[in-house]
Design an enzyme around this catalytic site. Structure first.
Site, PDB file in Angstrom:
ATOM      1  N   ARG A   1      -7.759  -9.018  -8.563  1.00  0.00           N
ATOM      2  CA  ARG A   1      -7.402  -9.354  -6.811  1.00  0.00           C
ATOM      3  C   ARG A   1      -8.570  -9.869  -6.695  1.00  0.00           C
ATOM      4  NH1 ARG A   1      -1.888  -7.207  -7.700  1.00  0.00           N
ATOM      5  NH2 ARG A   1      -2.074  -5.259  -8.576  1.00  0.00           N
TER       6      ARG A   1
ATOM      7  N   ASN B   1      -4.875  -3.476  -2.401  1.00  0.00           N
ATOM      8  CA  ASN B   1      -6.305  -3.785  -1.747  1.00  0.00           C
ATOM      9  C   ASN B   1      -6.461  -4.478  -0.750  1.00  0.00           C
ATOM     10  OD1 ASN B   1      -7.370  -6.183  -3.323  1.00  0.00           O
ATOM     11  ND2 ASN B   1      -7.243  -7.584  -2.750  1.00  0.00           N
TER      12      ASN B   1
ATOM     13  N   GLU C   1       1.046  -1.534   0.234  1.00  0.00           N
ATOM     14  CA  GLU C   1      -0.087   0.080   0.089  1.00  0.00           C
ATOM     15  C   GLU C   1       0.663   0.731  -0.248  1.00  0.00           C
ATOM     16  OE1 GLU C   1      -3.617  -0.379   0.077  1.00  0.00           O
ATOM     17  OE2 GLU C   1      -3.174  -2.347   0.633  1.00  0.00           O
TER      18      GLU C   1
END
Length: 269
Positions: free
Chosen positions: A254, A173, A3
């Site tokens: 994903r 995600n 991230e």
């Protein structure tokens, strides 16, 4: 997928280890940079933009007529940088995954399984990064522009749109799943049907900013193991709000997690 806050943290670790330091050696283990030698170059700063990491360097006068250069890398799913003390054993990954080593008297920076590794003039960074949307953790964060970019594709699902770094840079995600749970949105909701897009963008920035500076990512407020997320990684476990079993499904490339009750599907799904 790392991230934006993870990349931000990594950039700060490298900045503390190398900023202002003249390199005593380098070792590139990719064909395109195999003959590059950064000995004598000075690390000006380490910075991040979205999920891209930028080591900005000053070349010695004899090395190049262009004084300012940037070593760019992308972590993608599996790349990491680690800073070690000189003489310390490199333990983060197997040696065959090392892509670059930067040595200095104070620290050794080792990059494992890095992607898009490139050395370019700092003035040309936009040639690699100009497509990115506003950086959620950047000094120039622009929520209105992020909303505009998301809204420009109303038929795309919100789950896919949040991962599109051209719209806003930094969401991976984990934050996608957690953000949509907190907003009560199904991942399959078209962007055009999201009732309050500015609130989604604002919450995305708050979640990343709240975890900046630490490696344990939490959206629940708890740092205890097993209590850091509402839905991410919790397939078949009870929802923390309603008790329904958390679902898991592929969305694009994903895996997504959501609560079927707290995040009711749009009529078309």
């Amino acid at each position: 997928m790392p991230e934006g806050d993870t990349v931000w943290n990594t950039a700060r670790v490298l900045h503390r280890a190398l900023a202002g330091v003249r390199l005593t050696g380098s070792d590139f283990r990719i064909p395109t940079l195999a003959t590059t030698d950064l000995t004598g170059w000075t690390v000006r700063e380490s910075a991040s933009r979205g999920k891209h990491l930028l080591l900005r360097l000053a070349a010695p006068p004899q090395a190049s007529p262009t004084a300012a250069w940037t070593l760019h890398s992308h972590l993608r799913m599996d790349g990491v940088w680690r800073a070690y003390a000189p003489g310390e054993r490199w333990t983060a990954r197997p040696a065959h995954l090392i892509r670059v080593v930067l040595r200095s008297p104070e620290a050794v920076a080792v990059g494992y399984h890095l992607h898009e590794l490139a050395l370019l003039p700092t003035a040309g960074e936009e040639s690699l990064l100009g497509h990115l949307g506003p950086d959620l953790l950047g000094a120039d964060w622009d929520p209105d522009e992020a909303v505009r970019r998301l809204a420009a594709a109303p038929g795309v699902t919100i789950g896919e749109a949040l991962l599109d770094q051209r719209k806003l840079a930094g969401v991976g995600n984990l934050y996608k799943c957690e953000l949509l749970f907190l907003r009560g949105l199904s991942p399959w909701t078209p962007v055009g049907a999201v009732p309050d897009l500015p609130a989604v963008v604002a919450l995305a920035q708050r979640l990343l900013a709240a975890n900046r500076g630490r490696w344990t990512q939490s959206t629940t407020g708890s740092l205890r193991r097993g209590q850091t997320s509402y839905v991410y990684g919790r397939r078949a476990q009870p929802c923390r709000r309603c008790g329904t079993a958390i679902s898991r499904e592929e969305l694009g490339e994903r895996v997504t997690y959501w609560c079927p009750v707290c995040q009711p599907p749009p009529a078309a799904h």
